[in-house]
Design a protein around this motif. Structure first.
Motif, PDB file in Angstrom:
ATOM      1  N   TYR A 109      -0.831  -2.526  -3.236  1.00 52.29           N
ATOM      2  CA  TYR A 109      -2.015  -1.706  -2.953  1.00 52.29           C
ATOM      3  C   TYR A 109      -3.190  -2.367  -3.661  1.00 52.29           C
ATOM      4  CZ  TYR A 109      -4.799   2.520  -2.108  1.00 52.29           C
ATOM      5  OH  TYR A 109      -5.742   3.411  -1.666  1.00 52.29           O
ATOM      6  N   SER A 157      -6.889  -1.560   0.247  1.00 51.78           N
ATOM      7  CA  SER A 157      -5.741  -1.121   1.041  1.00 51.78           C
ATOM      8  C   SER A 157      -5.911   0.330   1.470  1.00 51.78           C
ATOM      9  CB  SER A 157      -4.445  -1.263   0.240  1.00 51.78           C
ATOM     10  OG  SER A 157      -4.184  -2.607  -0.069  1.00 51.78           O
ATOM     11  N   PRO A 168      -0.133  -3.576   2.872  1.00 49.07           N
ATOM     12  CA  PRO A 168      -1.302  -3.675   1.994  1.00 49.07           C
ATOM     13  C   PRO A 168      -2.623  -3.711   2.753  1.00 49.07           C
ATOM     14  CG  PRO A 168      -0.251  -5.813   2.216  1.00 49.07           C
ATOM     15  CD  PRO A 168       0.662  -4.816   2.884  1.00 49.07           C
TER      16      PRO A 168
END
Length: 292
Positions: A109, A157, A168
């Motif tokens: 992330y 993300s 992601p």
């Protein structure tokens, strides 16, 4: 020669004047983020940073790219210089148009941290979110000039930071950068993985190196210097726009002498201009939009 600085609207005076006499529009650039690999510990990086950062196209001594901000549109940002430049996290799955080379790992992330900001004294950079109400954008955070160890960041993300299978990927429009003073800013940015899907419940990827980008707010000369009869300065220009660098020894007169013409290119960048005949004790300069 003693330099005198005076700011007045779009005018900069330092034994010379620089005028902005044209209507310009900020570009909507896209800068991509990813990772050097998809294994735990692989470092994040700005995949297209080399064509946008301060070292692009030869760096300081040549014509590096800049993100150009203007103060014309939209009307929701009166008095500010703005751009809708978008930072994008590359997709790792077919569902989002991937897998893209150098995409971060599934489960990562990505967020982007604003580490530092250099620029005009008293200036600041603000990030706005237009997604909830485009007519009334909300401030996400403001970074003042002089910041060296900033912690403000926002997500690139769009997935779930706790899901190990989450893509992601993120491509979020409706975020706008503004600067409140004209001039050249240098922004230090870093990519970080804030997921909990790596070793011991931490991130998968290690942070990127801090990467520096030029943000040019308005048509403005910076880095002015004079040595003997040679005066130099540089300015940021948007792509596909030509400019004329001119000089005069008397502001009351209407005749200006063309010193240099600067042809626009396909991207916004910083360009040097030079006067090799700066022999007058008082000489004024201006940069203006030429024929395109």
């Amino acid at each position: 020669m003693k330099l005198r600085l005076k700011f007045c609207a779009a005018v900069l005076m330092f034994s010379g004047c620089i005028f902005s006499s044209s209507t310009l529009h900020a570009q909507h650039a896209h800068i991509y983020a990813g990772a050097l690999g998809q294994d735990p510990g692989d470092q994040l990086w700005f995949v297209t940073g080399s064509i946008w950062d301060t070292n692009s196209y030869g760096g300081y001594t040549q014509s590096p790219a800049c993100v150009y901000l203007d103060n014309n549109l939209p009307a929701t940002y009166p008095g500010l210089y703005q751009t809708a430049t978008t930072f994008v996290s590359l997709p790792a799955t077919i569902f989002n148009g991937g897998p893209a080379p150098y995409a971060a790992s599934l489960g990562a992330y990505l967020e982007m941290k604003f580490v530092s900001l250099q620029g005009p004294a008293g200036g600041s950079l603000t990030l706005w979110d237009e997604n909830t109400d485009p007519q009334n954008p909300q401030v996400m955070f403001t970074v003042p000039v002089g910041t060296r160890n900033g912690t403000n960041q926002y997500n690139l993300s769009e997935g779930d930071s706790s899901d190990p299978e989450s893509d992601p990927y993120g491509h979020i429009h409706g975020r706008r950068f503004t600067c409140d003073k004209p001039g050249l800013y240098t922004v230090g940015l870093q990519l970080v993985d804030t997921s909990q899907n790596g070793p011991d419940g931490g991130p998968i990827h290690t942070p990127s190196d801090v990467t520096y980008f030029y943000f040019q707010a308005g048509l403005w000369l910076s880095d002015f210097s004079r040595s003997n009869q040679i005066a130099t300065a540089r300015f940021g220009l948007p792509g596909y726009t030509n400019f004329v660098f001119e000089a005069s020894t008397n502001l009351a007169r209407t005749n200006w002498t063309t010193i240099q013409t600067v042809a626009g290119t396909t991207h916004s960048e910083l360009r040097w201009v030079t006067d090799t005949n700066a022999t007058s004790p008082m000489r004024f300069y201006r940069i203006r939009m030429g024929n395109n």
